[in-house]
Write an enzyme that holds these catalytic residues in place. Structure first.
Site, mmCIF file in Angstrom:
data_model
loop_
_atom_site.group_PDB
_atom_site.id
_atom_site.type_symbol
_atom_site.label_atom_id
_atom_site.label_comp_id
_atom_site.label_asym_id
_atom_site.label_seq_id
_atom_site.Cartn_x
_atom_site.Cartn_y
_atom_site.Cartn_z
ATOM 1 N N SER A 124 0.829 -1.204 0.000
ATOM 2 C CA SER A 124 0.000 0.000 0.000
ATOM 3 C C SER A 124 0.862 1.251 0.000
ATOM 4 C CB SER A 124 -0.907 0.019 1.227
ATOM 5 O OG SER A 124 -1.731 -1.119 1.261
HETATM 6 N N1 SAH Z 1 -0.699 -4.978 4.117
HETATM 7 C C1 SAH Z 1 0.081 -5.275 2.929
HETATM 8 C C2 SAH Z 1 -0.598 -4.877 1.639
HETATM 9 C C3 SAH Z 1 -1.794 -5.663 1.411
HETATM 10 S S1 SAH Z 1 -2.346 -5.907 -0.233
HETATM 11 C C4 SAH Z 1 1.443 -4.662 2.966
HETATM 12 O O1 SAH Z 1 1.775 -3.972 3.950
HETATM 13 O O2 SAH Z 1 2.206 -4.908 2.049
HETATM 14 C C5 SAH Z 1 -3.658 -7.010 0.218
HETATM 15 C C6 SAH Z 1 -3.194 -8.404 0.573
HETATM 16 O O3 SAH Z 1 -4.341 -9.138 0.981
HETATM 17 C C7 SAH Z 1 -2.601 -9.165 -0.604
HETATM 18 O O4 SAH Z 1 -1.345 -9.657 -0.259
HETATM 19 C C8 SAH Z 1 -3.615 -10.298 -0.837
HETATM 20 O O5 SAH Z 1 -3.017 -11.488 -1.304
HETATM 21 C C9 SAH Z 1 -4.201 -10.471 0.549
HETATM 22 N N2 SAH Z 1 -5.507 -11.128 0.594
HETATM 23 C C10 SAH Z 1 -6.524 -11.046 -0.306
HETATM 24 N N3 SAH Z 1 -7.569 -11.782 0.111
HETATM 25 C C11 SAH Z 1 -7.212 -12.343 1.294
HETATM 26 C C12 SAH Z 1 -7.867 -13.221 2.211
HETATM 27 N N4 SAH Z 1 -9.113 -13.676 2.000
HETATM 28 N N5 SAH Z 1 -7.197 -13.595 3.322
HETATM 29 C C13 SAH Z 1 -5.935 -13.143 3.571
HETATM 30 N N6 SAH Z 1 -5.267 -12.322 2.737
HETATM 31 C C14 SAH Z 1 -5.897 -11.925 1.607
#
Ligand code: SAH
Length: 217
Positions: A67
């Site tokens: 992000s």
């Molecule tokens: N917090 C992260 C950025 C998140 S991007 C950082 O600091 O880099 C969103 C993330 O959520 C992605 O890695 C994606 O794979 C994950 N994601 C999507 N659906 C999900 C689910 N149902 N359970 C866990 N993670 C999930």
């Protein structure tokens, strides 16, 4: 790891980033201090080293993104993190957000549904001596075995607020979650007043990658 070099130049770029994020309205000094402490360039592919300190999101593989620093700071500020609180993050991704929470003294649990990202981030955080506990699985279910939590932070766009998150919060606990199915999501802060009552606040619009894998409420 040769990549893990945090130079004066990187530290200088980080200070500038903190000032940029501050100028965009982030006021919590503990959030800003955490942003200054965590070397964001460690979380990006080496080809992005030069631009790691711009206030922008970047690809981290598996179609996912780290992000934008402002968004990380915004969500973290809404979460009202305090030392010693037990925090669940849904969507580990690069692990950057988890490290920001840990720098603020939280005990961090984070769940990721992409196995390749989970594995890569686990190795990285261990190499950086962060202790956040990482889990591979479907974040829609929360993390019942480790509940209840003081705080839950969702870093992917949720089409609705899953009951599991509210169930796994302590009374007085706070959930921060971007909600919406379109291009943008509204940032919500939901406080679990007690077992029966919640209070909801709405903040600005953001753009997150979708929370994947749910079938129904
Ligand atoms: N917090 C992260 C950025 C998140 S991007 C950082 O600091 O880099 C969103 C993330 O959520 C992605 O890695 C994606 O794979 C994950 N994601 C999507 N659906 C999900 C689910 N149902 N359970 C866990 N993670 C999930």
């Amino acid at each position: 790891m040769t990549k893990m070099n945090d130079s004066y130049r990187h530290k200088g770029l980080r200070k500038k980033l903190v000032e940029e994020v501050r100028s965009k309205g982030i006021r919590d000094e503990n959030v800003l201090a955490a942003l200054e402490a965590v070397p964001r360039h460690f979380f990006l592919d080496s080809s992005f080293l030069e631009i790691a300190y711009q206030d922008k999101p970047f690809p981290i593989g598996a179609g996912q993104t780290i992000s934008q620093p402002y968004t990380v700071a915004y969500q973290t500020e809404l979460l009202k993190v305090e030392k010693g609180l037990k925090v669940l993050e849904v969507g580990t991704g690069s692990g950057y957000q988890a490290c920001i929470l840990e720098e603020m003294g939280a005990r961090v649990f984070s769940i990721e549904r992409h196995h390749s990202l989970y594995r890569k981030t686990k190795l990285l955080l261990a190499a950086m001596n962060y202790r956040a506990k990482l889990f591979y699985g479907d974040g829609y279910k929360g993390l019942p075995a480790y509940a209840p939590f003081d705080r839950i932070l969702v870093t992917a766009a949720a089409p609705f607020v899953p009951d599991a998150f509210l169930d796994q919060l302590k009374p007085g606990g706070i959930l921060v979650i971007p909600v919406g199915v379109g291009d943008t999501q509204v940032m919500k802060r939901i406080t679990k007043v007690d077992e029966e009552n919640t209070e909801e606040e709405r903040f600005g619009y953001f753009r997150f990658v979708p929370l994947l894998g749910h079938k129904s409420r």
